[in-house]
Design a protein around this motif. Structure first.
Motif, mmCIF file in Angstrom:
data_model
loop_
_atom_site.group_PDB
_atom_site.id
_atom_site.type_symbol
_atom_site.label_atom_id
_atom_site.label_comp_id
_atom_site.label_asym_id
_atom_site.label_seq_id
_atom_site.Cartn_x
_atom_site.Cartn_y
_atom_site.Cartn_z
ATOM 1 N N UNK A 252 0.734 -1.546 0.051
ATOM 2 C CA UNK A 252 0.494 -0.145 0.586
ATOM 3 C C UNK A 252 1.110 1.077 -0.395
ATOM 4 N N UNK A 253 0.598 2.327 -0.423
ATOM 5 C CA UNK A 253 1.506 3.605 -0.749
ATOM 6 C C UNK A 253 1.485 4.173 0.587
ATOM 7 N N UNK A 254 1.108 3.813 1.624
ATOM 8 C CA UNK A 254 0.943 4.413 2.524
ATOM 9 C C UNK A 254 2.065 3.431 3.897
ATOM 10 N N UNK A 255 2.604 2.282 2.880
ATOM 11 C CA UNK A 255 3.781 0.965 4.182
ATOM 12 C C UNK A 255 4.913 2.095 4.132
ATOM 13 N N UNK A 256 5.486 1.578 5.905
ATOM 14 C CA UNK A 256 6.654 1.999 6.121
ATOM 15 C C UNK A 256 7.025 1.152 6.340
ATOM 16 N N UNK A 257 7.322 0.260 5.908
ATOM 17 C CA UNK A 257 8.078 -0.773 5.772
ATOM 18 C C UNK A 257 9.766 0.502 4.661
ATOM 19 N N UNK A 258 10.547 0.396 4.931
ATOM 20 C CA UNK A 258 11.851 1.185 4.259
ATOM 21 C C UNK A 258 11.898 0.775 2.399
ATOM 22 N N UNK A 259 11.973 0.913 1.736
ATOM 23 C CA UNK A 259 12.136 1.166 0.264
ATOM 24 C C UNK A 259 13.506 0.961 0.073
ATOM 25 N N UNK A 260 14.146 -0.166 -0.700
ATOM 26 C CA UNK A 260 15.863 -0.186 -1.141
ATOM 27 C C UNK A 260 16.183 0.685 -1.727
ATOM 28 N N UNK A 261 14.580 0.869 -2.521
ATOM 29 C CA UNK A 261 15.523 2.363 -4.133
ATOM 30 C C UNK A 261 14.993 3.814 -3.664
ATOM 31 N N UNK A 262 14.710 3.947 -2.316
ATOM 32 C CA UNK A 262 14.369 5.572 -1.902
ATOM 33 C C UNK A 262 16.037 5.880 -2.155
ATOM 34 N N UNK A 263 15.994 6.563 -2.677
ATOM 35 C CA UNK A 263 16.805 7.784 -3.196
ATOM 36 C C UNK A 263 17.684 7.234 -4.371
#
Length: 536
Positions: A92-103
């Motif tokens: 879901x868009x609001x998922x709090x798990x960190x995304x490995x591709x952030x940045x």
């Protein structure tokens, strides 16, 4: 035409590829191209599971250094969750798990975070092989239709991976890494780093490694300091039929001449003072496997003769023994010297040079391997992120540009050290991240400080002089051979030290910061006669 017809039309070329002999990189690129047509997205990646890490094999829309990263599952809960699914899954868009591709999304806008993410595990023979991930910057971008398409594409992706693996097994039987036995692991720890790159020069090197690895030919690896010659030697051994046997490494530069025969050929009890038991040499330890002689150009001439005798017929004798041992060893040597020139100068035996260099391999300098600099930097960044316990570590655009511009005289080793140093600087600069920060630390061009490194490495420039006679003197001076000049200077220092301590070579060696054995070795290389000395 129905949506399903359109899906089928897109998948048919991939199915046709399964019967074609294509390089793995081409198969994976065509797979992601099809994915982008079926599922419009901002980023996509194919990742292979190796141990507890996911390794990128192909990417779209992500920064180039992503290819050098290895995503540890223990630190990437999203990837871990995807691998545990039976089919595709969307977060879901609001998922709090960190995304490995952030940045890591490749866009002119900075600090882009992923808002919509889905993925599907790939299975081969009921075993999880890896992941196919799809990301978008717009929340709610993916729906049920995209999940269905991803599931169908994942099935083709798994078949593509299986076909690639079968092709590799047929073409390179030596790639079976399961042949590595405990004896190899115990004899020599596996290298911390791996050969990584996609530049034409690097691909050519890998092709030559694949060509020669399956033979028993001796290999002579040449290249500048820091290019990764030892990693090349490891890869040759790992791809060879001897991969289940040990690979033994010897640093010739650190091998005192008086210990050469004992180290290489072994000794028996009582062969010399301190020999309290029988001991195998490196040749016997490598029997059936590979012997890697690093810095072979540093061996003294006398040591070269001893080595040549062992190479000529595979027969060796332990020091102090009359018994001969027959060994079967594949020899790999490495040097940063021009051995052909060393032969011409009389500093290296021509017969040994020709015996070692049956198949020469030249490792390209990093400056000749663009765009591999960023890929290698990605691997070192990920390594430092784990070591420092950081949530994220990224390169700013200016830092990427600085890596591309820099000449890298110290090659891959210098790049590794620069990234480690820059990470510490970035941590010291940040101390605590400001409120609302995404927790990702970014390396700047100032952290890399490559302009300062270039200044340090620049050769000295003579200050201009007002005296025209000095200009004329410099212009008329004959060209200087650097090695000859250095040898002359060393010869002068040795002669002065020996004259200062007549009859006491140990004292002369201490003055020069050497031990007595190294002083004797250096004097022999420089052909400097020494007077007999009393014991010190």
């Amino acid at each position: 035409m129905t949506p399903h017809d359109s899906l089928l039309d897109r998948l048919i070329p991939l199915v046709a590829d399964l019967a074609r002999d294509l390089p793995a990189a081409t198969r994976y690129r065509r797979l992601l191209d099809t994915l982008r047509q079926l599922i419009p997205c901002d980023a996509a990646a194919l990742l292979q599971l190796e141990g507890g890490e996911l390794v990128p094999l192909a990417i779209h829309g992500l920064k180039p250094d992503t290819m050098g990263r290895r995503f540890a599952l223990a630190q990437q809960p999203r990837l871990q969750a995807l691998l545990g699914q039976d089919g595709p899954m969307a977060f879901p868009p609001g998922c709090e798990l960190p995304d490995p591709y952030d940045g890591l999304v490749d866009s002119e806008a900075s600090d882009l975070s992923v808002h919509d993410c889905m993925g599907c595990p790939l299975r081969l023979d009921d075993t999880v092989w890896g992941l196919l991930t799809v990301d978008a910057l717009e929340a709610g971008h993916f729906g049920p239709d995209q999940l269905y398409r991803l599931a169908r594409l994942a099935e083709i992706a798994a078949a593509t991976v299986a076909a690639t693996r079968r092709m590799d097994q047929l073409q390179q039987l030596a790639r079976r890494e399961r042949l590595r036995a405990d004896s190899f692991r115990q004899a020599l720890p596996q290298p911390r780093h791996h050969l990584i790159g996609h530049s034409p020069a690097f691909e050519q090197l890998l092709a030559e490694i694949d060509l020669v690895a399956g033979t028993s030919l001796p290999v002579l690896i040449s290249g500048e300091t820091g290019t990764g010659k030892e990693l090349v030697a490891h890869r040759i051994h790992q791809l060879s039929p001897r991969a289940d046997k040990p690979m033994i490494s010897v640093n010739c530069a650190a091998l005192p001449e008086h210990l050469l025969e004992s180290e290489l050929f072994g000794h028996v009890r009582g062969a010399f003072s301190g020999a309290v038991s029988d001991r195998k040499g490196k040749f016997e330890l490598a029997d059936g496997g590979t012997l890697f002689l690093d810095e072979i150009g540093e061996l003294a001439l006398a040591a070269q003769a001893s080595l040549l005798r062992a190479l000529q017929d595979g027969q060796l004798q332990r020091l102090g023994s009359d018994r001969e041992h027959q060994v079967d060893v594949r020899l790999i040597a490495a040097t940063n010297r021009d051995l052909a020139e060393e032969v011409r100068q009389g500093r290296f035996r021509a017969d040994l040079y020709h015996r070692l260099g049956v198949y020469p391999l030249s490792v390209p300098a990093l400056r000749n391997r663009q765009p591999d600099g960023l890929i290698l930097a990605g691997g070192f960044i990920e390594e430092n992120r784990r070591r420092m316990g950081l949530r994220g570590l990224r390169l700013e655009a200016a830092a990427e540009a600085a890596i591309r511009r820099y000449d890298w005289p110290g090659n891959v080793r210098e790049l590794e050290h620069v990234i480690s140093r820059a990470t510490l600087k970035a941590i010291g600069r940040s101390h605590s991240l400001p409120a609302g920060s995404d927790g990702i630390l970014r390396l700047t061009a100032a952290d890399l400080d490559l302009d300062g490194a270039a200044t340090v490495l620049e050769p000295a420039v003579l200050e201009p002089t007002a005296d025209p006679r000095e200009h004329a003197l410099i212009a008329s001076a004959p060209p200087i051979n650097l090695r000859v000049a250095v040898d002359d200077y060393q010869r002068q220092l040795l002669a002065q030290a020996v004259a200062r301590y007549p009859g006491n070579l140990a004292a002369a060696a201490r003055q020069l910061g050497l031990d007595r054995a190294n002083l004797l070795r250096l004097a022999r290389r420089l052909e400097l006669p020494l007077p007999s000395s009393r014991r010190s």
